[in-house]
Design a protein around this motif. Structure first.
Motif, PDB file in Angstrom:
ATOM      1  N   ALA A 193       0.833  -1.207   0.000  1.00 25.65           N
ATOM      2  CA  ALA A 193       0.000   0.000   0.000  1.00 25.65           C
ATOM      3  C   ALA A 193       0.866   1.254   0.000  1.00 25.65           C
ATOM      4  CB  ALA A 193      -0.937  -0.003   1.204  1.00 25.65           C
ATOM      5  N   PHE A 194       1.964   1.217   0.745  1.00 30.97           N
ATOM      6  CA  PHE A 194       2.866   2.366   0.773  1.00 30.97           C
ATOM      7  C   PHE A 194       3.498   2.585  -0.601  1.00 30.97           C
ATOM      8  CE2 PHE A 194       7.068   4.279   1.438  1.00 30.97           C
ATOM      9  CZ  PHE A 194       6.669   5.485   1.997  1.00 30.97           C
ATOM     10  N   ILE A 195       3.912   1.513  -1.251  1.00 26.38           N
ATOM     11  CA  ILE A 195       4.507   1.640  -2.585  1.00 26.38           C
ATOM     12  C   ILE A 195       3.482   2.206  -3.564  1.00 26.38           C
ATOM     13  CG2 ILE A 195       5.435   0.320  -4.540  1.00 26.38           C
ATOM     14  CD1 ILE A 195       6.740  -1.518  -2.418  1.00 26.38           C
ATOM     15  N   GLN A 196       2.252   1.751  -3.482  1.00 31.51           N
ATOM     16  CA  GLN A 196       1.197   2.294  -4.341  1.00 31.51           C
ATOM     17  C   GLN A 196       1.002   3.781  -4.067  1.00 31.51           C
ATOM     18  OE1 GLN A 196      -2.043  -0.499  -3.367  1.00 31.51           O
ATOM     19  NE2 GLN A 196      -2.241  -0.721  -5.572  1.00 31.51           N
ATOM     20  N   TRP A 197       1.011   4.155  -2.807  1.00 29.65           N
ATOM     21  CA  TRP A 197       0.825   5.544  -2.415  1.00 29.65           C
ATOM     22  C   TRP A 197       1.954   6.399  -2.986  1.00 29.65           C
ATOM     23  CZ3 TRP A 197       3.593   8.697   1.135  1.00 29.65           C
ATOM     24  CH2 TRP A 197       2.924   9.867   1.526  1.00 29.65           C
ATOM     25  N   CYS A 198       3.187   5.925  -2.863  1.00 30.16           N
ATOM     26  CA  CYS A 198       4.332   6.654  -3.423  1.00 30.16           C
ATOM     27  C   CYS A 198       4.218   6.768  -4.935  1.00 30.16           C
ATOM     28  CB  CYS A 198       5.643   5.956  -3.065  1.00 30.16           C
ATOM     29  SG  CYS A 198       6.059   6.050  -1.319  1.00 30.16           S
ATOM     30  N   ASP A 199       3.769   5.699  -5.582  1.00 30.15           N
ATOM     31  CA  ASP A 199       3.614   5.711  -7.029  1.00 30.15           C
ATOM     32  C   ASP A 199       2.575   6.739  -7.454  1.00 30.15           C
ATOM     33  OD1 ASP A 199       4.149   4.617  -9.692  1.00 30.15           O
ATOM     34  OD2 ASP A 199       2.105   3.822  -9.558  1.00 30.15           O
ATOM     35  N   ARG A 200       1.471   6.802  -6.726  1.00 31.97           N
ATOM     36  CA  ARG A 200       0.440   7.791  -7.052  1.00 31.97           C
ATOM     37  C   ARG A 200       0.983   9.205  -6.889  1.00 31.97           C
ATOM     38  NH1 ARG A 200      -2.856   3.979  -4.450  1.00 31.97           N
ATOM     39  NH2 ARG A 200      -2.800   5.142  -2.509  1.00 31.97           N
ATOM     40  N   LEU A 201       1.777   9.431  -5.859  1.00 35.47           N
ATOM     41  CA  LEU A 201       2.350  10.762  -5.657  1.00 35.47           C
ATOM     42  C   LEU A 201       3.316  11.120  -6.779  1.00 35.47           C
ATOM     43  CD1 LEU A 201       3.101  11.022  -1.831  1.00 35.47           C
ATOM     44  CD2 LEU A 201       1.323  12.184  -3.133  1.00 35.47           C
TER      45      LEU A 201
ATOM     46  N   THR B  13      -1.956  19.159  -0.316  1.00 35.99           N
ATOM     47  CA  THR B  13      -2.673  17.915  -0.615  1.00 35.99           C
ATOM     48  C   THR B  13      -1.952  16.722  -0.018  1.00 35.99           C
ATOM     49  OG1 THR B  13      -3.524  18.853  -2.672  1.00 35.99           O
ATOM     50  CG2 THR B  13      -3.565  16.465  -2.472  1.00 35.99           C
ATOM     51  N   VAL B  14      -0.628  16.711  -0.139  1.00 32.12           N
ATOM     52  CA  VAL B  14       0.158  15.622   0.445  1.00 32.12           C
ATOM     53  C   VAL B  14      -0.037  15.593   1.950  1.00 32.12           C
ATOM     54  CG1 VAL B  14       2.493  14.766   0.864  1.00 32.12           C
ATOM     55  CG2 VAL B  14       1.872  15.612  -1.396  1.00 32.12           C
ATOM     56  N   ALA B  15       0.044  16.762   2.600  1.00 32.53           N
ATOM     57  CA  ALA B  15      -0.128  16.828   4.053  1.00 32.53           C
ATOM     58  C   ALA B  15      -1.521  16.342   4.456  1.00 32.53           C
ATOM     59  CB  ALA B  15       0.100  18.250   4.539  1.00 32.53           C
ATOM     60  N   LYS B  16      -2.537  16.757   3.711  1.00 35.98           N
ATOM     61  CA  LYS B  16      -3.906  16.338   4.017  1.00 35.98           C
ATOM     62  C   LYS B  16      -4.044  14.819   3.865  1.00 35.98           C
ATOM     63  CE  LYS B  16      -8.685  17.111   2.680  1.00 35.98           C
ATOM     64  NZ  LYS B  16      -9.593  17.783   1.756  1.00 35.98           N
ATOM     65  N   ASN B  17      -3.466  14.273   2.776  1.00 35.17           N
ATOM     66  CA  ASN B  17      -3.536  12.824   2.565  1.00 35.17           C
ATOM     67  C   ASN B  17      -2.828  12.067   3.683  1.00 35.17           C
ATOM     68  OD1 ASN B  17      -5.027  13.039   0.230  1.00 35.17           O
ATOM     69  ND2 ASN B  17      -3.266  12.916  -1.117  1.00 35.17           N
ATOM     70  N   LEU B  18      -1.696  12.583   4.135  1.00 37.70           N
ATOM     71  CA  LEU B  18      -0.983  11.933   5.232  1.00 37.70           C
ATOM     72  C   LEU B  18      -1.808  11.954   6.515  1.00 37.70           C
ATOM     73  CD1 LEU B  18       2.707  13.078   4.769  1.00 37.70           C
ATOM     74  CD2 LEU B  18       1.850  10.741   4.715  1.00 37.70           C
ATOM     75  N   GLN B  19      -2.446  13.064   6.782  1.00 35.99           N
ATOM     76  CA  GLN B  19      -3.259  13.170   7.993  1.00 35.99           C
ATOM     77  C   GLN B  19      -4.450  12.229   7.936  1.00 35.99           C
ATOM     78  OE1 GLN B  19      -4.226  17.307   8.126  1.00 35.99           O
ATOM     79  NE2 GLN B  19      -2.344  17.884   9.171  1.00 35.99           N
ATOM     80  N   ASN B  20      -5.021  12.066   6.752  1.00 36.85           N
ATOM     81  CA  ASN B  20      -6.234  11.263   6.609  1.00 36.85           C
ATOM     82  C   ASN B  20      -5.959   9.786   6.383  1.00 36.85           C
ATOM     83  OD1 ASN B  20      -7.830  13.507   6.899  1.00 36.85           O
ATOM     84  ND2 ASN B  20      -7.921  13.919   4.716  1.00 36.85           N
ATOM     85  N   SER B  21      -4.712   9.423   6.199  1.00 37.91           N
ATOM     86  CA  SER B  21      -4.416   8.044   5.845  1.00 37.91           C
ATOM     87  C   SER B  21      -3.526   7.374   6.876  1.00 37.91           C
ATOM     88  CB  SER B  21      -3.749   7.989   4.472  1.00 37.91           C
ATOM     89  OG  SER B  21      -3.418   6.676   4.165  1.00 37.91           O
ATOM     90  N   LYS B  22      -4.136   6.750   7.856  1.00 35.55           N
ATOM     91  CA  LYS B  22      -3.361   6.019   8.858  1.00 35.55           C
ATOM     92  C   LYS B  22      -2.578   4.895   8.214  1.00 35.55           C
ATOM     93  CE  LYS B  22      -6.221   6.906  12.878  1.00 35.55           C
ATOM     94  NZ  LYS B  22      -7.021   6.320  13.941  1.00 35.55           N
ATOM     95  N   ARG B  23      -3.132   4.328   7.167  1.00 35.98           N
ATOM     96  CA  ARG B  23      -2.463   3.223   6.490  1.00 35.98           C
ATOM     97  C   ARG B  23      -1.115   3.677   5.926  1.00 35.98           C
ATOM     98  NH1 ARG B  23      -5.213  -0.765   2.028  1.00 35.98           N
ATOM     99  NH2 ARG B  23      -3.866  -2.495   2.516  1.00 35.98           N
ATOM    100  N   SER B  24      -1.081   4.857   5.328  1.00 37.27           N
ATOM    101  CA  SER B  24       0.172   5.356   4.755  1.00 37.27           C
ATOM    102  C   SER B  24       1.191   5.649   5.841  1.00 37.27           C
ATOM    103  CB  SER B  24      -0.089   6.620   3.931  1.00 37.27           C
ATOM    104  OG  SER B  24      -0.884   6.305   2.824  1.00 37.27           O
ATOM    105  N   ILE B  25       0.725   6.225   6.948  1.00 33.54           N
ATOM    106  CA  ILE B  25       1.642   6.530   8.043  1.00 33.54           C
ATOM    107  C   ILE B  25       2.189   5.243   8.642  1.00 33.54           C
ATOM    108  CG2 ILE B  25       1.791   7.546  10.363  1.00 33.54           C
ATOM    109  CD1 ILE B  25      -0.292   9.644   9.331  1.00 33.54           C
ATOM    110  N   THR B  26       1.317   4.276   8.837  1.00 30.68           N
ATOM    111  CA  THR B  26       1.756   2.981   9.342  1.00 30.68           C
ATOM    112  C   THR B  26       2.745   2.353   8.372  1.00 30.68           C
ATOM    113  OG1 THR B  26      -0.357   2.652  10.455  1.00 30.68           O
ATOM    114  CG2 THR B  26       0.984   0.692  10.071  1.00 30.68           C
ATOM    115  N   SER B  27       2.508   2.532   7.087  1.00 34.55           N
ATOM    116  CA  SER B  27       3.398   1.974   6.078  1.00 34.55           C
ATOM    117  C   SER B  27       4.791   2.546   6.171  1.00 34.55           C
ATOM    118  CB  SER B  27       2.833   2.220   4.678  1.00 34.55           C
ATOM    119  OG  SER B  27       1.618   1.554   4.530  1.00 34.55           O
ATOM    120  N   CYS B  28       4.877   3.822   6.508  1.00 29.13           N
ATOM    121  CA  CYS B  28       6.202   4.439   6.658  1.00 29.13           C
ATOM    122  C   CYS B  28       7.011   3.691   7.709  1.00 29.13           C
ATOM    123  CB  CYS B  28       6.073   5.912   7.049  1.00 29.13           C
ATOM    124  SG  CYS B  28       5.435   6.950   5.743  1.00 29.13           S
ATOM    125  N   LYS B  29       6.335   3.269   8.753  1.00 25.22           N
ATOM    126  CA  LYS B  29       7.013   2.542   9.820  1.00 25.22           C
ATOM    127  C   LYS B  29       7.487   1.181   9.346  1.00 25.22           C
ATOM    128  CE  LYS B  29       4.254   4.764  13.408  1.00 25.22           C
ATOM    129  NZ  LYS B  29       3.215   4.560  14.411  1.00 25.22           N
TER     130      LYS B  29
END
Length: 102
Positions: free
Chosen positions: A53-61, A70-86
């Motif tokens: 999911a993180f790779i997909q998110w990076c690809d979309r960006l 928009t990036v900041a808003k997406n990060l705030q709204n996406s726990k999955r992406s934040i968890t993926s960073c970890k």
């Protein structure tokens, strides 16, 4: 890396399941391979899903111009992406293992 490629093949082709028997067989093999690789690596499906999911998110960006807001808003709204960073460490472990395995 192979598990992530396999997951991508599955994602792209699952909507066509049932249309071609050879494709169905390939998709079934991919699911079996993914299960075997997860077992071999000692990781859970959820962990690999998070990395994918993180790779997909990076690809979309990288594919679409977006503003910093928009990036900041997406990060705030996406726990999955934040968890993926970890879980980037997990991704590097998978890649390192797969490279040494071949």
């Amino acid at each position: 890396m192979a598990i992530l490629i396999s997951m991508h093949i599955s994602l792209l082709n699952e909507p066509s399941r049932g249309q071609f028997s050879k494709l169905d067989k390939l998709l079934d093999e991919q699911l079996q391979n993914q299960q075997g690789w997860r077992k071999e690596l000692g990781i859970k499906k959820e962990e690999v899903d998070t990395v994918y999911a993180f790779i997909q998110w990076c690809d979309r960006l990288s594919s679409h111009p977006v503003s910093a807001g928009t990036v900041a808003k997406n990060l705030q709204n996406s726990k999955r992406s934040i968890t993926s960073c970890k879980n980037l460490l997990l991704y590097s472990q998978i890649a390192r293992y797969m490279c040494s395995y071949n």
